[in-house]
Write an enzyme that holds these catalytic residues in place. Structure first.
Site, mmCIF file in Angstrom:
data_model
loop_
_atom_site.group_PDB
_atom_site.id
_atom_site.type_symbol
_atom_site.label_atom_id
_atom_site.label_comp_id
_atom_site.label_asym_id
_atom_site.label_seq_id
_atom_site.Cartn_x
_atom_site.Cartn_y
_atom_site.Cartn_z
ATOM 1 N N ASP A 17 0.816 -1.226 0.000
ATOM 2 C CA ASP A 17 0.000 0.000 0.000
ATOM 3 C C ASP A 17 0.847 1.273 0.000
ATOM 4 O OD1 ASP A 17 -2.217 -1.684 0.149
ATOM 5 O OD2 ASP A 17 -2.153 -1.706 2.332
ATOM 6 N N GLU A 18 1.985 1.214 -0.637
ATOM 7 C CA GLU A 18 2.883 2.374 -0.669
ATOM 8 C C GLU A 18 2.423 3.429 -1.670
ATOM 9 O OE1 GLU A 18 3.855 -0.768 -1.170
ATOM 10 O OE2 GLU A 18 5.427 -1.320 0.261
ATOM 11 N N LYS A 20 1.754 2.227 -5.066
ATOM 12 C CA LYS A 20 2.297 1.690 -6.325
ATOM 13 C C LYS A 20 1.359 1.948 -7.492
ATOM 14 C CE LYS A 20 2.369 -2.369 -4.413
ATOM 15 N NZ LYS A 20 2.030 -1.988 -3.033
ATOM 16 N N GLY A 21 0.045 1.744 -7.259
ATOM 17 C CA GLY A 21 -0.926 1.896 -8.348
ATOM 18 C C GLY A 21 -0.849 3.280 -8.958
ATOM 19 N N LYS A 22 -0.757 4.283 -8.105
ATOM 20 C CA LYS A 22 -0.700 5.661 -8.590
ATOM 21 C C LYS A 22 0.559 5.893 -9.412
ATOM 22 C CE LYS A 22 -0.217 10.349 -7.591
ATOM 23 N NZ LYS A 22 0.006 11.497 -6.774
ATOM 24 N N GLY A 44 -4.508 -4.277 -3.749
ATOM 25 C CA GLY A 44 -5.531 -3.259 -4.001
ATOM 26 C C GLY A 44 -4.790 -2.008 -4.410
ATOM 27 N N HIS A 45 -4.823 -1.671 -5.689
ATOM 28 C CA HIS A 45 -4.048 -0.547 -6.217
ATOM 29 C C HIS A 45 -5.004 0.570 -6.644
ATOM 30 C CE1 HIS A 45 -0.413 -3.341 -7.218
ATOM 31 N NE2 HIS A 45 -0.776 -3.381 -5.956
ATOM 32 N N THR A 46 -4.804 1.745 -6.064
ATOM 33 C CA THR A 46 -5.763 2.829 -6.280
ATOM 34 C C THR A 46 -5.218 3.859 -7.255
ATOM 35 O OG1 THR A 46 -6.230 2.529 -3.940
ATOM 36 C CG2 THR A 46 -7.294 4.396 -5.025
ATOM 37 N N THR A 134 -5.604 -11.612 3.599
ATOM 38 C CA THR A 134 -6.715 -10.893 2.972
ATOM 39 C C THR A 134 -7.879 -11.837 2.647
ATOM 40 O OG1 THR A 134 -5.740 -11.277 0.802
ATOM 41 C CG2 THR A 134 -5.147 -9.210 1.906
ATOM 42 N N GLN A 231 1.968 -6.014 -3.263
ATOM 43 C CA GLN A 231 2.457 -6.112 -1.872
ATOM 44 C C GLN A 231 3.685 -5.221 -1.661
ATOM 45 O OE1 GLN A 231 1.649 -9.307 -3.710
ATOM 46 N NE2 GLN A 231 -0.326 -8.577 -3.029
ATOM 47 N N THR A 306 -7.561 -1.295 0.915
ATOM 48 C CA THR A 306 -8.294 -1.195 -0.352
ATOM 49 C C THR A 306 -9.017 -2.503 -0.647
ATOM 50 O OG1 THR A 306 -6.463 0.197 -1.086
ATOM 51 C CG2 THR A 306 -7.970 -0.537 -2.788
ATOM 52 N N THR A 307 -8.470 -3.616 -0.189
ATOM 53 C CA THR A 307 -9.069 -4.923 -0.465
ATOM 54 C C THR A 307 -10.006 -5.362 0.658
ATOM 55 O OG1 THR A 307 -7.148 -5.550 -1.767
ATOM 56 C CG2 THR A 307 -8.499 -7.357 -0.952
ATOM 57 N N GLY A 428 -0.487 13.925 -3.294
ATOM 58 C CA GLY A 428 -1.945 13.846 -3.249
ATOM 59 C C GLY A 428 -2.389 12.639 -4.051
#
Ligand code: GDP
Ligand code: IMO
Ligand code: MG
Length: 446
Positions: A17-18, A20-22, A44-46, A134, A231, A306-307, A428
């Protein structure tokens, strides 16, 4: 000029949850392929753009860029049901996925309903000692991969008759095991599961194929690939805080095996770090602040899974753990995210050393008494460096020079403590709230 292929690998250097998705989304427009190589729907990538929020689990985070081919590599624990749900949800929001922009490895392993069941049964049996998974069936799926005879691969989904026979036989075996070990009363309905998965195979068949060959072809043709990690390094099955880890190889070392590409293919390795630390699930967390400070970060950073929606444990930035993770993956640059979150704190702390019974523990390179090992992380005391905080809202800054001096000093200290440059600063949630510097500025060759 480096002799590495001009690819990117984006991995987490903490406990997931660092952000990464962004970072993947922000870099994906420069890439032809975005490929996942580890984990599964535990991720869970946001991504947030144009006021829209996307939470991706199995589908790679390049999906919002037309012209990017998204690849689910052989190292992924692939849950076809979850994938179809995500594909349908994205289609409803105007992002259509098909064989042109989504490819799924036939050699990836399928998460079956019994894996989800076993994950839950095993965790409840462990009670207080549970891992805090999870519940996505990840561990059981990778166990069956290692056992082999009880595994179903994504390529198996496209041969309906063989799939039916395989699923019925495995379901019968699993039913006996779950009844004996966990006292499960209801046997698995092998016929129903077989039909469900035959249907998934019908739906996904055009996208299933040899993704290793596809990606090796891309490497040979010099087309840029971004390898998207799931992860975080401290959750790696070999190199993390075992047994409180996930079940796959999530560092950059996992890319070649998990995507079917040569060892040079990861290219430029970008390690994503939060400006602080979070962890969800059980296990050691030396810099944890189980107090008002932790709650402040949780509230401001909206630190809920997120998950799973679980509250994430929060604490100070741990440069010892991150330096270890950066060395392990040969990280070239850091992407520092959520730097806006700690605003308002009087002071910022960075853990720069550990002690066990008075002995210093760290890297061999800095002359510590003992080398760092995640195995001793449950017993260490942290040594902190304290820096001034800042109170300004930095969400509108567009260059590092626009940041308050205290925030710039914080970045410099992280670079120094970890021993790697910060090439991306995220201030942000929105895609535009991303500052690139150094070699990661768009258009600049590596
Ligand atoms: P991932 O698993 O590494 O992709 O990270 P997650 O998506 O699980 O968690 C990161 C969370 O932080 C998400 O809610 C993101 O929208 C959010 N986020 C990412 N970067 C930033 C940032 O720079 N500032 C803030 N405030 N939120 C961010
Ligand atoms: P992303 O990609 C944070 C954690 C779980 C648990 C442990 C084992 O979004 O960063 P598992 O279900 O994999 O068997 O759980 O690993 N975990 C994550 N924590 N982010 C993730 O993914 C995670 N994936 C697994 O909370 O502690
Ligand atoms: Mg996440």
């Amino acid at each position: 000029m480096s002799n590495k292929p001009d690819n990117y690998t984006v991995i987490g250097l903490q406990w997931g949850d660092e952000g990464k998705g962004k970072v993947v989304d922000a870099l994906a427009e420069r890439c032809r392929y975005v490929a996942r190589f580890c984990g599964g729907a535990n991720a869970g990538h946001t991504i947030v753009t144009n006021g829209q929020k996307y939470a991706l689990h199995l589908i790679p985070s390049g999906v919002l860029h037309a012209g990017t081919v998204n690849v689910i590599g052989n190292g992924v624990a692939f849950n076809p049901r979850r994938a179809i749900e995500e594909i349908d949800a994205l289609a409803e929001r105007g992002t259509k996925l098909g064989p042109d922009n989504l490819r799924i490895s036939s050699a990836s392993h399928c998460v079956m309903p019994w894996h989800m069941l076993q994950d839950t049964l095993s965790e409840s049996r462990l009670g207080e000692g549970k891992i805090g998974t999870t519940a996505q069936g990840i561990g059981p799926c990778y166990s069956d991969k290692a056992i082999r005879s009880t595994a179903v691969r994504t390529g198996d989904l496209v041969d309906a008759d063989a799939l039916r026979a395989k699923v019925r036989s495995i379901a019968a075996e699993k039913s006996k095991v779950y009844a004996a070990v966990y006292g499960a009363e209801e046997p698995l309905d092998g016929d129903a599961i077989a039909e469900e998965y035959v249907e998934y195979g019908r739906r996904l068949a055009p996208m299933i194929g040899n993704t290793g060959a596809l990606l090796r072809g891309a490497v040979a043709a010099g087309e840029r690939i971004l390898f998207e990690g799931g992860q975080g390094s401290m959750l790696d099955v070999d190199h993390g805080t075992f047994p409180f880890v996930t079940s796959s190889s999530v560092t950059a070392c996992g890319v070649p095996t998990g995507a079917g590409v040569p060892p040079q293919a990861p290219g430029r390795v970008i390690g994503v770090i939060k400006a602080y630390t979070s962890r969800v699930g059980a296990g050691p967390f030396p810099t944890e602040q189980d107090n008002e400070m932790g709650q402040y970060l949780r509230d401001r950073g909206n630190e809920y899974g997120t998950t799973t929606g679980r509250p994430r444990r929060c604490g100070w930035f741990d440069a010892v753990a991150v330096r270890y993770a950066a060395e392990l993956s040969g990280v070239d640059e850091l992407a520092l995210s959520l730097l806006d979150v700690p605003a308002g704190l009087d002071e910022m702390k960075i853990c720069v050393g550990y002690r066990i019974d008075g002995r210093s523990v760290g890297d061999l390179s800095d002359g510590a008494d003992e080398a760092f090992s995640p195995d001793t992380m449950d017993r260490v005391e942290c040594e902190y460096e304290t820096l001034p905080g800042w109170s300004e809202d930095i969400g509108q800054c567009r260059r590092v020079e626009d940041l308050p001096e205290a925030a710039r000093a914080y970045i410099r200290h992280i670079e120094q403590a970890v021993g790697r440059p910060v090439g991306v600063v995220s201030i942000g949630k929105d895609r535009r709230q991303t500052i690139f510097r150094g070699s990661l500025v768009a258009g600049e060759a590596t």
